[in-house]
Design a protein around this motif. Sequence first.
Motif, mmCIF file in Angstrom:
data_model
loop_
_atom_site.group_PDB
_atom_site.id
_atom_site.type_symbol
_atom_site.label_atom_id
_atom_site.label_comp_id
_atom_site.label_asym_id
_atom_site.label_seq_id
_atom_site.Cartn_x
_atom_site.Cartn_y
_atom_site.Cartn_z
ATOM 1 N N ALA A 90 1.009 -1.085 0.021
ATOM 2 C CA ALA A 90 -0.030 -0.052 -0.054
ATOM 3 C C ALA A 90 1.046 1.081 0.410
ATOM 4 O O ALA A 90 1.760 1.446 0.369
ATOM 5 N N LYS A 270 -3.430 5.077 -5.178
ATOM 6 C CA LYS A 270 -4.132 5.437 -3.826
ATOM 7 C C LYS A 270 -4.665 5.088 -2.411
ATOM 8 O O LYS A 270 -4.918 4.483 -1.681
ATOM 9 N N TYR A 285 -5.287 -1.730 -0.631
ATOM 10 C CA TYR A 285 -4.699 -2.624 -0.393
ATOM 11 C C TYR A 285 -4.250 -3.361 -2.250
ATOM 12 O O TYR A 285 -5.155 -4.457 -1.425
#
Length: 446
Positions: A90, A270, A285
């Motif tokens: 991430a 993001k 993620y």
Amino acid sequence: MFDNLSSKLDKAFHILKGHGKITEVNVAETMKEVRRALLDADVNFKIAKDFTTRVKDKAIGQNVLTTLQPGQLLVKLVKDELTELMGGDAAGMNLSGHPTVILMSGLQGSGKTTFSGKLANFLKTKKGKKPLLVACDVYRPAAINQLHVVGDSIGVEVYSEPENKNPVSIAENAIRHAKSNGFNVVIVDTAGRLAVDEEMMTEIANVHQAIKPQETLFVVDSMTGQDAVNTAKAFNDRLDFDGVILTKLDGDTRGGAALSIKSVVNKPIKFVGTGEKMDAIDVFYPSRMADRILGMGDVVSLVERAQEQFDEEEARKLQKKIAKNEFGFDDFLAQIQQVKKMGSMKDLVGMIPGASKAMQDVEIEDDAFKHIEAIIHSMTPIERSKPSIIDMKRKTRIAKGSGTKIEQVNQLMKQFDQMSKMMKMMQGPGGKQLMKMMGSRMPGMR
């Protein structure tokens, strides 16, 4: 989310399950179906081909053919490659600067203005920031009004200069305003266009050069697939942005943008938008998304969302009520409200391992609790606190008042009774030990 891709990948892995012996030939056949699934999801051909080649090479290199559970190992290899394809780890936000300046870019209709509000709300509620939204779309008065409506809904100030047609000066003035009034994050919403054109690129490049943002984010509609990736490349060539925002992941997304964009522009995804509400924003993620694509669910995110709605004091009160056998329909209704705050029902079901596959033919509506809430609201206060007094006469009145059938009232009463018994059991030594074990195995749970 990615239901079609998930279904096709599952069918691809069934090729292995249909053979008593796993051979290099049927591994290659499985990878061919995986590649076809990726292409159907609008993933670039070269990316799909390279992906399946890497998985096949690793499978053969790790002696997947001789393992006891070759199918499971192959799924793990695909999961690992999907994770890497989408960025690996991430990516965080650069929140340095006084104030932090975030520049939002993207095409018209990508959800840029709405997501600017979601990001402001996220930084305000999750990071304790004081954000300022800036309206720099000088072409559409409706865009300025829209941002003000969004700002009002989340309690965030919006800076705008309706008469000023120079986005550079608006952005610079907004930063000065932020410094003078204690704002520590400035989110600049720029104008979108119906297509990439030189005028738009020059304008946003000028804004970028003038305000030197800590974060430049490209907002893309994930439903546009490969076209979104091509647009991202055009923007990145001019802006060298820091990250990607994928919106509308709650729709009928094929997955091409999420799976291809990192490879093409080498910039991380993001955040993702997962609904219309202002809190429908998730940190992206890659590993968790790979799990969901492969039908493995996302228990960690589900637990995190539950903890966000968790009130320790209310939980203690509820525990006492359960122990005294005083759990009523008002408490049940309160639990439903907490679940609804966690997000859309379809999204939540997708986080439960195996649930997406089991319910792939079931249409999950966001108003799934509508009839239950109507039935409970049709009860009197005494009926809600003491469900045991609800006899057939009361059930008939409740059904009529809620616009439901007597069978639905009976079903709710039965479910409530079963849940009450289960919650009572969880109060015992065995139940508490089980919860303790679950807590030790789930990251973030106490």
